[in-house]
Design a protein around this motif. Structure first.
Motif, short mmCIF file in Angstrom:
data_model
loop_
_atom_site.label_atom_id
_atom_site.label_comp_id
_atom_site.label_asym_id
_atom_site.label_seq_id
_atom_site.Cartn_x
_atom_site.Cartn_y
_atom_site.Cartn_z
N LEU A 272 0.83 -1.21 0.00
CA LEU A 272 0.00 0.00 0.00
C LEU A 272 0.86 1.26 0.00
CD1 LEU A 272 -2.73 -1.08 2.60
CD2 LEU A 272 -2.83 -1.23 0.10
N TYR A 273 1.78 1.35 0.95
CA TYR A 273 2.68 2.50 1.06
C TYR A 273 4.05 2.00 1.50
CZ TYR A 273 -1.99 4.49 1.75
OH TYR A 273 -3.31 4.79 1.64
N ARG A 274 5.07 2.51 0.86
CA ARG A 274 6.43 2.18 1.31
C ARG A 274 6.77 2.96 2.59
NH1 ARG A 274 10.55 3.08 -3.43
NH2 ARG A 274 9.25 4.92 -3.74
N ALA A 275 7.55 2.35 3.45
CA ALA A 275 8.01 3.04 4.66
C ALA A 275 9.04 4.11 4.28
CB ALA A 275 8.61 2.04 5.63
N LYS A 276 8.91 5.30 4.87
CA LYS A 276 9.87 6.37 4.58
C LYS A 276 11.05 6.24 5.54
CE LYS A 276 6.43 9.56 2.74
NZ LYS A 276 5.84 10.92 2.80
N VAL A 277 12.26 6.24 4.99
CA VAL A 277 13.46 5.98 5.79
C VAL A 277 14.53 7.01 5.45
CG1 VAL A 277 12.96 3.50 5.86
CG2 VAL A 277 14.41 4.41 4.04
N SER A 278 15.54 7.05 6.31
CA SER A 278 16.71 7.90 6.08
C SER A 278 17.94 7.18 6.58
CB SER A 278 16.54 9.26 6.78
OG SER A 278 16.40 9.07 8.17
N PRO A 279 19.11 7.50 6.05
CA PRO A 279 20.34 6.85 6.52
C PRO A 279 20.55 7.11 8.01
CG PRO A 279 20.72 8.03 4.47
CD PRO A 279 19.35 8.43 4.95
N VAL A 280 21.12 6.15 8.69
CA VAL A 280 21.31 6.31 10.14
C VAL A 280 22.33 7.40 10.43
CG1 VAL A 280 20.65 3.96 10.69
CG2 VAL A 280 23.02 4.46 10.14
N THR A 281 23.17 7.72 9.46
CA THR A 281 24.20 8.75 9.68
C THR A 281 23.61 10.17 9.55
OG1 THR A 281 24.79 8.60 7.35
CG2 THR A 281 26.06 7.27 8.91
N VAL A 282 22.39 10.26 8.99
CA VAL A 282 21.78 11.58 8.81
C VAL A 282 20.73 11.78 9.89
CG1 VAL A 282 20.43 13.03 7.26
CG2 VAL A 282 22.15 11.47 6.34
N THR A 283 20.87 12.84 10.64
CA THR A 283 19.88 13.15 11.69
C THR A 283 18.72 13.87 11.05
OG1 THR A 283 21.01 15.23 12.17
CG2 THR A 283 21.65 13.28 13.47
N SER A 284 17.55 13.29 11.27
CA SER A 284 16.35 13.87 10.66
C SER A 284 15.20 13.73 11.64
CB SER A 284 16.06 13.14 9.36
OG SER A 284 14.94 13.69 8.73
N GLU A 285 14.41 14.80 11.82
CA GLU A 285 13.28 14.75 12.72
C GLU A 285 12.17 13.93 12.12
OE1 GLU A 285 12.06 18.58 13.78
OE2 GLU A 285 13.91 19.12 14.76
#
Length: 234
Positions: free
Chosen positions: A220-233
């Motif tokens: 249905l929807y892909r999970a939104k992710v970010s690299p662990v090295t990048v700090t993101s709120e």
């Protein structure tokens, strides 16, 4: 001798009359057009005209001889080999076809109406089922929100169960499951994950910022992710 004429007839190339003539010949056991020519005492050319053009423009004496050889009345011969009869038959077939098309259209409209009614019933049933699953959320959440506004010291975590439980129950009822919880670190899979920032290769570790969902085998929807090295709120 006079001939059978139809000045109103507009058909120049009507359907071939050969099969009709062969049927009549078979009834009187005449095996060929040449044999019919001998039996009737008319030329083979006249028989060819009858096969190709019907009785129009043929002499009455020729038609009379053919009717006697075929053992049918002159009226029956004219009726069976008349272009006018072909026109009438075609008109009747056209009328029947139009009636059939009108019936099909009427049945199609009826099925469309039935489908729309069934669709409305199905939608109402779906809405009622969803509202039943969300009943506790609909009833309790407004009260919890009111109390939170009255008491600013009330932590949000205390009202989370009021939202999570009915939502989890609804998702379970619909066979919908989360791809991964928010905050989990896992290997990057571009089929299941949508990268929000940065760049990573498949298999590198990423952190889930917004969960995704799938229903059975359908994504249905892909999970939104970010690299662990990048700090993101979140």
């Amino acid at each position: 001798m006079s001939s059978i004429q139809n000045p109103k007839s507009k058909i120049q190339n009507p359907s071939d009359f050969t099969q009709k003539l062969q049927d009549l010949m078979q009834r009187v056991e005449i095996s060929s057009f040449k044999a019919l020519s001998r039996a009737a005492g008319v030329s083979e050319h006249q028989i060819l005209r009858l096969r190709q053009l019907g009785v129009e423009q043929m002499r009455l004496d020729v038609l009379l001889k053919l009717s006697q050889a075929l053992k049918v009345s002159l009226n029956e011969l004219i009726k069976n080999f008349s272009q006018v009869e072909l026109v009438k038959e075609a008109e009747l077939q056209s009328q029947e076809l139009l009636q059939q098309l009108a019936h099909i259209r009427k049945e199609y409209d009826r099925l469309q109406d039935q489908f729309q009614q069934q669709r409305q019933v199905t939608l109402q049933e779906f809405q009622q089922s969803s509202l039943q699953q969300l009943e506790s959320l609909l009833v309790q959440f407004p009260t919890a929100a009111y109390k939170a506004k009255e008491n600013t010291q009330l932590t949000a975590v205390k009202i989370l169960p009021l939202i999570e439980k009915p939502l989890d129950k609804l998702l379970q009822q619909w066979d919908v499951e989360a791809i991964a919880p928010v905050g989990v670190e896992l290997p990057y899979d571009p089929q299941l994950h949508q990268l929000m920032e940065g760049s990573v290769q498949p298999g590198e570790i990423v952190k889930v910022r917004y969960t995704g969902y799938r229903q059975g085998d359908k994504l249905l929807y892909r999970a939104k992710v970010s690299p662990v090295t990048v700090t993101s709120e979140q």
